[in-house]
Design an enzyme around this catalytic site. Structure first.
Site, PDB file in Angstrom:
ATOM      1  N   ASN A   5       1.672 -13.134   4.475  1.00  0.00           N
ATOM      2  CA  ASN A   5       1.685 -14.283   3.566  1.00  0.00           C
ATOM      3  C   ASN A   5       3.084 -14.463   3.001  1.00  0.00           C
ATOM      4  O   ASN A   5       3.571 -13.595   2.292  1.00  0.00           O
ATOM      5  CB  ASN A   5       0.694 -14.065   2.416  1.00  0.00           C
ATOM      6  N   GLY A  57      -0.046  -3.699  -7.947  1.00  0.00           N
ATOM      7  CA  GLY A  57       0.032  -2.285  -8.325  1.00  0.00           C
ATOM      8  C   GLY A  57      -0.559  -1.322  -7.318  1.00  0.00           C
ATOM      9  O   GLY A  57      -1.263  -1.716  -6.377  1.00  0.00           O
ATOM     10  N   CYS A  61       6.221  -7.062   0.281  1.00  0.00           N
ATOM     11  CA  CYS A  61       5.259  -7.421  -0.764  1.00  0.00           C
ATOM     12  C   CYS A  61       5.972  -8.056  -1.950  1.00  0.00           C
ATOM     13  O   CYS A  61       6.970  -7.513  -2.437  1.00  0.00           O
ATOM     14  CB  CYS A  61       4.521  -6.157  -1.218  1.00  0.00           C
ATOM     15  N   CYS A  65       7.305  -1.655  -1.222  1.00  0.00           N
ATOM     16  CA  CYS A  65       6.981  -2.032   0.159  1.00  0.00           C
ATOM     17  C   CYS A  65       7.808  -3.284   0.484  1.00  0.00           C
ATOM     18  O   CYS A  65       7.866  -4.224  -0.318  1.00  0.00           O
ATOM     19  CB  CYS A  65       5.489  -2.289   0.310  1.00  0.00           C
ATOM     20  N   GLU A 101      -2.359 -10.944 -12.556  1.00  0.00           N
ATOM     21  CA  GLU A 101      -3.174 -11.920 -11.840  1.00  0.00           C
ATOM     22  C   GLU A 101      -4.412 -11.259 -11.231  1.00  0.00           C
ATOM     23  O   GLU A 101      -4.386 -10.097 -10.843  1.00  0.00           O
ATOM     24  CB  GLU A 101      -2.332 -12.596 -10.755  1.00  0.00           C
ATOM     25  N   CYS A 148       4.834  -3.015  -9.581  1.00  0.00           N
ATOM     26  CA  CYS A 148       4.552  -1.890  -8.695  1.00  0.00           C
ATOM     27  C   CYS A 148       5.854  -1.144  -8.422  1.00  0.00           C
ATOM     28  O   CYS A 148       6.915  -1.756  -8.336  1.00  0.00           O
ATOM     29  CB  CYS A 148       3.950  -2.396  -7.383  1.00  0.00           C
ATOM     30  N   CYS A 194      -3.030 -12.156  -0.337  1.00  0.00           N
ATOM     31  CA  CYS A 194      -2.566 -10.767  -0.409  1.00  0.00           C
ATOM     32  C   CYS A 194      -1.057 -10.679  -0.483  1.00  0.00           C
ATOM     33  O   CYS A 194      -0.356 -11.298   0.305  1.00  0.00           O
ATOM     34  CB  CYS A 194      -2.980 -10.058   0.874  1.00  0.00           C
ATOM     35  N   CYS A 204     -10.479  -9.617  -6.549  1.00  0.00           N
ATOM     36  CA  CYS A 204      -9.317  -8.785  -6.227  1.00  0.00           C
ATOM     37  C   CYS A 204      -8.583  -8.481  -7.536  1.00  0.00           C
ATOM     38  O   CYS A 204      -8.051  -9.389  -8.166  1.00  0.00           O
ATOM     39  CB  CYS A 204      -8.446  -9.585  -5.254  1.00  0.00           C
ATOM     40  N   SER A 257      -7.643   0.243  -2.556  1.00  0.00           N
ATOM     41  CA  SER A 257      -6.651   0.123  -1.494  1.00  0.00           C
ATOM     42  C   SER A 257      -5.372   0.839  -1.914  1.00  0.00           C
ATOM     43  O   SER A 257      -4.836   0.577  -2.985  1.00  0.00           O
ATOM     44  CB  SER A 257      -6.365  -1.356  -1.223  1.00  0.00           C
TER      45      SER A 257
HETATM   46  N1  SAH Z   1      -0.901  -0.930  -3.574  1.00  0.00           N
HETATM   47  C1  SAH Z   1      -2.098  -1.180  -2.822  1.00  0.00           C
HETATM   48  C2  SAH Z   1      -2.622  -2.607  -3.019  1.00  0.00           C
HETATM   49  C3  SAH Z   1      -1.655  -3.615  -2.429  1.00  0.00           C
HETATM   50  S1  SAH Z   1      -2.148  -5.273  -2.100  1.00  0.00           S
HETATM   51  C4  SAH Z   1      -1.845  -0.906  -1.366  1.00  0.00           C
HETATM   52  O1  SAH Z   1      -0.684  -0.720  -0.992  1.00  0.00           O
HETATM   53  O2  SAH Z   1      -2.802  -0.856  -0.597  1.00  0.00           O
HETATM   54  C5  SAH Z   1      -3.297  -5.232  -0.796  1.00  0.00           C
HETATM   55  C6  SAH Z   1      -2.753  -5.375   0.615  1.00  0.00           C
HETATM   56  O3  SAH Z   1      -1.898  -6.521   0.804  1.00  0.00           O
HETATM   57  C7  SAH Z   1      -1.935  -4.176   1.047  1.00  0.00           C
HETATM   58  O4  SAH Z   1      -2.346  -3.765   2.323  1.00  0.00           O
HETATM   59  C8  SAH Z   1      -0.552  -4.747   1.087  1.00  0.00           C
HETATM   60  O5  SAH Z   1       0.298  -3.986   1.902  1.00  0.00           O
HETATM   61  C9  SAH Z   1      -0.793  -6.134   1.601  1.00  0.00           C
HETATM   62  N2  SAH Z   1       0.311  -7.076   1.403  1.00  0.00           N
HETATM   63  C10 SAH Z   1       1.310  -6.991   0.509  1.00  0.00           C
HETATM   64  N3  SAH Z   1       2.138  -8.037   0.616  1.00  0.00           N
HETATM   65  C11 SAH Z   1       1.656  -8.822   1.613  1.00  0.00           C
HETATM   66  C12 SAH Z   1       2.058 -10.073   2.185  1.00  0.00           C
HETATM   67  N4  SAH Z   1       3.113 -10.733   1.727  1.00  0.00           N
HETATM   68  N5  SAH Z   1       1.295 -10.576   3.174  1.00  0.00           N
HETATM   69  C13 SAH Z   1       0.197  -9.939   3.602  1.00  0.00           C
HETATM   70  N6  SAH Z   1      -0.232  -8.776   3.105  1.00  0.00           N
HETATM   71  C14 SAH Z   1       0.483  -8.199   2.123  1.00  0.00           C
END
Ligand code: SAH
Length: 381
Positions: A310, A179, A133, A130, A106, A126, A353, A119, A211
Site C-alpha cells: 500500500n 506499533g 511501513c 521496517c 488510528e 513504532c 495496512c 484493526c 501480528s
Molecule cells: N508490528 C506488527 C503490526 C504491523 S501492521 C507487525 O509487524 O506485524 C500489519 C502488517 O502490515 C504487517 O505485516 C506489516 O508489515 C504490513 N505493512 C506495513 N506497511 C505496509 C504497507 N505499506 N503495505 C502493505 N503492508 C504493510
C-alpha cells in the site's frame, strides 16, 4: 451522571475517576473488593457495561444503591476521544482518536460479509523501522495503556452496535494497526484478556490475532500466558532480504523465528501461524522467491496472507502488477499452502495496512533522520 459515557461524547479530559476500561476481571474484582464489596460484583459491572451497553452506573439495578453511588463518584469507563471518522466507499472506516496526552492513534473497522474486523494500534508510532511501513516514518513515541487499547474496541463496538443493534458487532480483532504489540507486552496481553473475557467482548481465540514483526522472546512469552492467534510479518524468504525490510531480523533471523512459531502452534491443537508477506514489485515478488518461501515454511503449520503493498507519500516501493501477484499466489497454492491475496480495503481513506500514522505530538529527531534516510533510499531490487 455520565459515568459510562456514550462514545461520541466520551470525555477524555482531566477526570480523576478510576478508568474501569483498562481493568481485567481479576483487577476489577480486586478493586471492587477494596471498596468492601463482594468480588463477584465486578462481573456484574462488566456485564452491564460491555453486554448491556449501560450508559451510567445508575442503570445497574442489581447493585445496591449505595454501591452504584460510590461507583458514580469514583469510576467511569473512559475511552479516547474521537477526533474524526472517515468512511471509505467500500465500508471501511477509520477513526482518529485523541489520547489524553495529546497524541493520536488510528483504528480501522473492516466490515466483510461474515465478519467485522477491527484493526487496533498498540503503540504511538513504532520503533522497528521496517523499510516499507509508513508508521515507521514517525518514529516511536510511547506504548498505549490497556485502556487506550481496549478503548478502541469499546468505541467501535458501540458505534457498530448503535447502527445495527441486531448485528454481530465486532467479531474479530487484529493487532495490525500502529506499533509492535510484543514490545508493549503486558498492556497488550491485559487488553487481549479483556477482549477474550466472556464478561467483556467474549471473543474466541481464533478471533483475536496478534501480528508481530518477529520478536522471538515475545512469541515464547505469549505462548505461556495468552491464547490468541499469531500472525508473523515475514515479507522475505531469506535473511539477506529480510534484514533490509524488517531490521529486527538481524537479531532474530528466520530460522529462529520459525522455530518459535513451531513452539507456539505445538502448544495449541490445530492452530496455524499466519505469515504476512507484503508484495513489493521487483523486491520480493519473483517466482523464485515464491518457491523459496514455500521451501522455508515447509513443516511449519502455516497460512500465508499476501498483502499488496500500500503506497503512501514518500514510499520507495511499488505494488506489483495483478498478474505478478497472481503468479506468486499460484506457486504457493501448488506447493499446498492455504494462501490469500488480501483485497485492499480503505484505499481512498489511507486506512490500508501500513498506512496508519496518526499524528504524533512529541515528534522526535529520529523521525527527521528517518525521513532523510527514506528520501535517499532506492527500492531494494
Ligand atoms: N508490528 C506488527 C503490526 C504491523 S501492521 C507487525 O509487524 O506485524 C500489519 C502488517 O502490515 C504487517 O505485516 C506489516 O508489515 C504490513 N505493512 C506495513 N506497511 C505496509 C504497507 N505499506 N503495505 C502493505 N503492508 C504493510
Amino acid at each position: 451522571m455520565n459515568s459510562v459515557p456514550a462514545p461520541a461524547d466520551a470525555d477524555a479530559g482531566d477526570s480523576t475517576r478510576t478508568n474501569l476500561l483498562g481493568m481485567t476481571r481479576p483487577a476489577l474484582r480486586a478493586w471492587v473488593a477494596g471498596l468492601g464489596e463482594q468480588p463477584y460484583r465486578a462481573d456484574q459491572v462488566m456485564k452491564w457495561a460491555y453486554h448491556r451497553g449501560a450508559k451510567a452506573f445508575g442503570e445497574m439495578t442489581d447493585l445496591s444503591r449505595l454501591f452504584r453511588e460510590r461507583l458514580e463518584s469514583l469510576a467511569e469507563f473512559r475511552a479516547p476521544r474521537i477526533e474524526s471518522v472517515q468512511q471509505s466507499s467500500d465500508g471501511t472506516r477509520k477513526w482518529l482518536l485523541r489520547l489524553e496526552d495529546g497524541n493520536a492513534i488510528e483504528t480501522v473497522l473492516i466490515p466483510e460479509e461474515r465478519r467485522v474486523t477491527l484493526c487496533v494500534s498498540s503503540q504511538v508510532g513504532c520503533a522497528l523501522n521496517c523499510s516499507f511501513c509508513s508508521t515507521a516514518t514517525q518514529g516511536f513515541s510511547r506504548n498505549l495503556s490497556v485502556e487506550e487499547i481496549v478503548g478502541q474496541v469499546w468505541l467501535a463496538h458501540h458505534a457498530v452496535g448503535e447502527e445495527d443493534p441486531d448485528g454481530p458487532g465486532i467479531t474479530n480483532v487484529v493487532f495490525m494497526g500502529m506499533g509492535e504489540p510484543l514490545l508493549n507486552f503486558d498492556n497488550v496481553v491485559a487488553a487481549m484478556n479483556i477482549m477474550r473475557d466472556d464478561m467483556a467482548f467474549g471473543l474466541a481465540r481464533r478471533r483475536v490475532t496478534l501480528s508481530t514483526s518477529g520478536l522471538v522472546p515475545g512469541i515464547d512469552r505469549l505462548r505461556e500466558v495468552c491464547d490468541v492467534s499469531l500472525a508473523v510479518s515475514l515479507h522475505a524468504p531469506d535473511d539477506e532480504l529480510r534484514n533490509k525490510l524488517v531490521p529486527i531480523n538481524r537479531k532474530y533471523p528466520i530460522a529462529e523465528l520459525l522455530a518459535a512459531c513451531e513452539r507456539y502452534v505445538a502448544a495449541r491443537p490445530r492452530a496455524r501461524v499466519t505469515f504476512e508477506y507484503t508484495l513489493m514489485a521487483g523486491v520480493n515478488d519473483s517466482p523464485r522467491q515464491a518457491k523459496a518461501l514455500a521451501r522455508v515454511l515447509e513443516g511449519v503449520p502455516a497460512k500465508i496472507n499476501l498483502i499488496p503493498f500500500n503506497p503512501y507519500p514518500g514510499a520507495v516501493y511499488r505494488r506489483p502488477s495483478q498478474g505478478d501477484m497472481q503468479r506468486f499466489v499460484d506457486i504457493l497454492h501448488r506447493a499446498g499452502y492455504t494462501t490469500t491475496l488480501r483485497r485492499t480495503r480503505g484505499d481512498d481513506i489511507d486506512a490500508a495496512c501500513g498506512q496508519l500514522v496518526g499524528r504524533v505530538k512529541d515528534r522526535t529527531r529520529r523521525q527527521a533522520r528517518h525521513r532523510a534516510r527514506l528520501e535517499g533510499d532506492r527500492p531494494l531490487a
